[in-house]
Scaffold this motif. Structure first.
Motif, PDB file in Angstrom:
ATOM      1  N   ASP A   1       0.883  -1.164   0.066  1.00 56.98           N
ATOM      2  CA  ASP A   1       0.071  -0.031  -0.212  1.00 56.98           C
ATOM      3  C   ASP A   1       0.919   1.234  -0.143  1.00 56.98           C
ATOM      4  N   ILE A   2       0.412   2.399  -0.892  1.00 56.82           N
ATOM      5  CA  ILE A   2       1.076   3.610  -0.764  1.00 56.82           C
ATOM      6  C   ILE A   2       0.472   4.326   0.338  1.00 56.82           C
ATOM      7  N   LEU A   3       1.087   4.985   1.227  1.00 60.15           N
ATOM      8  CA  LEU A   3       0.748   6.170   2.398  1.00 60.15           C
ATOM      9  C   LEU A   3       0.972   7.273   2.023  1.00 60.15           C
ATOM     10  N   PHE A   4       0.257   8.321   2.187  1.00 59.73           N
ATOM     11  CA  PHE A   4       0.582   9.843   2.109  1.00 59.73           C
ATOM     12  C   PHE A   4       0.302  10.378   3.603  1.00 59.73           C
ATOM     13  N   LEU A   5       1.363  11.072   3.898  1.00 61.53           N
ATOM     14  CA  LEU A   5       1.602  11.466   5.062  1.00 61.53           C
ATOM     15  C   LEU A   5       1.373  12.992   5.292  1.00 61.53           C
ATOM     16  N   TRP A  52      -2.151  -1.499  -2.615  1.00 60.81           N
ATOM     17  CA  TRP A  52      -1.349  -2.432  -3.669  1.00 60.81           C
ATOM     18  C   TRP A  52      -0.671  -1.390  -4.757  1.00 60.81           C
ATOM     19  N   ALA A  53      -0.675  -0.200  -4.821  1.00 56.91           N
ATOM     20  CA  ALA A  53       0.215   0.652  -5.883  1.00 56.91           C
ATOM     21  C   ALA A  53       1.522   0.294  -5.530  1.00 56.91           C
ATOM     22  N   GLY A  54       2.197   0.039  -4.365  1.00 57.10           N
ATOM     23  CA  GLY A  54       3.550   0.282  -4.071  1.00 57.10           C
ATOM     24  C   GLY A  54       4.420  -1.168  -4.505  1.00 57.10           C
ATOM     25  N   TYR A  55       3.504  -1.926  -4.823  1.00 53.04           N
ATOM     26  CA  TYR A  55       4.189  -3.327  -5.191  1.00 53.04           C
ATOM     27  C   TYR A  55       5.350  -3.307  -6.267  1.00 53.04           C
ATOM     28  N   ILE A  56       5.298  -2.270  -7.212  1.00 47.41           N
ATOM     29  CA  ILE A  56       6.399  -2.170  -7.940  1.00 47.41           C
ATOM     30  C   ILE A  56       7.807  -1.638  -7.448  1.00 47.41           C
ATOM     31  N   THR A  57       7.612  -0.733  -6.502  1.00 45.58           N
ATOM     32  CA  THR A  57       8.662  -0.267  -5.566  1.00 45.58           C
ATOM     33  C   THR A  57       9.158  -1.481  -5.005  1.00 45.58           C
ATOM     34  N   ILE A  58       8.508  -2.190  -4.099  1.00 45.65           N
ATOM     35  CA  ILE A  58       8.908  -3.461  -3.515  1.00 45.65           C
ATOM     36  C   ILE A  58       9.557  -4.537  -4.540  1.00 45.65           C
ATOM     37  N   LEU A  59       9.039  -4.525  -5.648  1.00 48.83           N
ATOM     38  CA  LEU A  59       9.783  -5.783  -6.613  1.00 48.83           C
ATOM     39  C   LEU A  59      11.197  -5.114  -6.955  1.00 48.83           C
ATOM     40  N   LEU A  60      11.296  -3.911  -7.385  1.00 50.23           N
ATOM     41  CA  LEU A  60      12.540  -3.158  -7.748  1.00 50.23           C
ATOM     42  C   LEU A  60      13.498  -3.333  -6.620  1.00 50.23           C
ATOM     43  N   SER A  61      13.033  -3.078  -5.214  1.00 46.44           N
ATOM     44  CA  SER A  61      13.984  -3.022  -4.216  1.00 46.44           C
ATOM     45  C   SER A  61      14.503  -4.403  -3.936  1.00 46.44           C
ATOM     46  N   GLU A  62      13.603  -5.514  -3.869  1.00 50.52           N
ATOM     47  CA  GLU A  62      14.052  -6.702  -3.460  1.00 50.52           C
ATOM     48  C   GLU A  62      14.639  -7.603  -4.525  1.00 50.52           C
ATOM     49  N   ASN A  63      14.286  -7.344  -5.796  1.00 51.58           N
ATOM     50  CA  ASN A  63      14.791  -8.338  -6.911  1.00 51.58           C
ATOM     51  C   ASN A  63      15.696  -7.215  -7.679  1.00 51.58           C
ATOM     52  N   VAL A  64      17.017  -7.726  -7.753  1.00 52.25           N
ATOM     53  CA  VAL A  64      17.918  -6.868  -8.494  1.00 52.25           C
ATOM     54  C   VAL A  64      17.846  -7.232 -10.043  1.00 52.25           C
ATOM     55  N   TRP A  65      17.424  -8.332 -10.515  1.00 50.05           N
ATOM     56  CA  TRP A  65      16.941  -8.788 -11.824  1.00 50.05           C
ATOM     57  C   TRP A  65      15.797  -7.890 -12.362  1.00 50.05           C
TER      58      TRP A  65
END
Length: 173
Positions: free
Chosen positions: A60-64, A142-155
């Protein structure tokens, strides 16, 4: 490389470089503008763990918002702890207010214990003014999953860069 380019090719390459730099500077100005408006060094964060389920899910993306001088028990805040790079998203469960400062105790909704173990050595409360980045005001699931994918997987990073390079090469022809 530049000496082999004709005048129109050189011009097209320079236009593409300027367009790319315009995109980067626009994104940076947007981020800094949001930081000023929200009074938060990081106005948008991605939930990286399941500690706040069911309120927030991983990705999830949070706005602060950090303009309120005090937070209340029940508010969800994002805070940094000395020695840790990743901010933590948890709910305020206890609040101690004095004229000079506000001290907070936090806990993840899905955790059994409060966050004292996450704080710095011999620290039992968070200082609202120094450690809290902001309180959550809105979110996008769910909008932040691309960030998680890029940060956890170098490939995934290399795949994205390769795809962008291939698209750029085909665009020139």
């Amino acid at each position: 490389m530049l000496t082999k380019l004709s005048g129109s090719q050189l011009r097209q390459t320079l236009v593409q470089a300027l367009s790319f730099s315009l995109v980067l500077t626009t994104a940076f100005m947007f981020w800094k503008g949001l930081s000023v408006i929200t009074d938060s060094p990081s106005p948008i964060v991605v939930v990286l763990s399941g500690s706040m389920e069911p309120a927030f899910q991983r990705g999830d993306i949070l706005f602060l918002w950090n303009r309120n001088p005090k937070v209340k028990v029940g508010d969800i805040v994002v805070y940094n702890v000395n020695g840790r790079d990743i901010p933590i998203v948890h709910r305020v469960v206890r609040n101690h207010v004095s004229p000079s400062k506000q001290l907070l105790l936090t806990k993840g909704d899905n955790n059994g214990l409060d966050d004292v173990e996450l704080y710095s050595y011999k620290q039992y409360y968070l200082n609202r003014e120094k450690e809290v980045i902001g309180a959550v005001k809105a979110y996008v699931p769910w909008a932040g999953y691309i960030t998680i994918l890029l940060s956890e997987n170098v490939w995934a990073k290399y795949l994205l860069l390769a795809t962008m390079g291939i698209l750029a090469a085909f665009q020139r022809d």
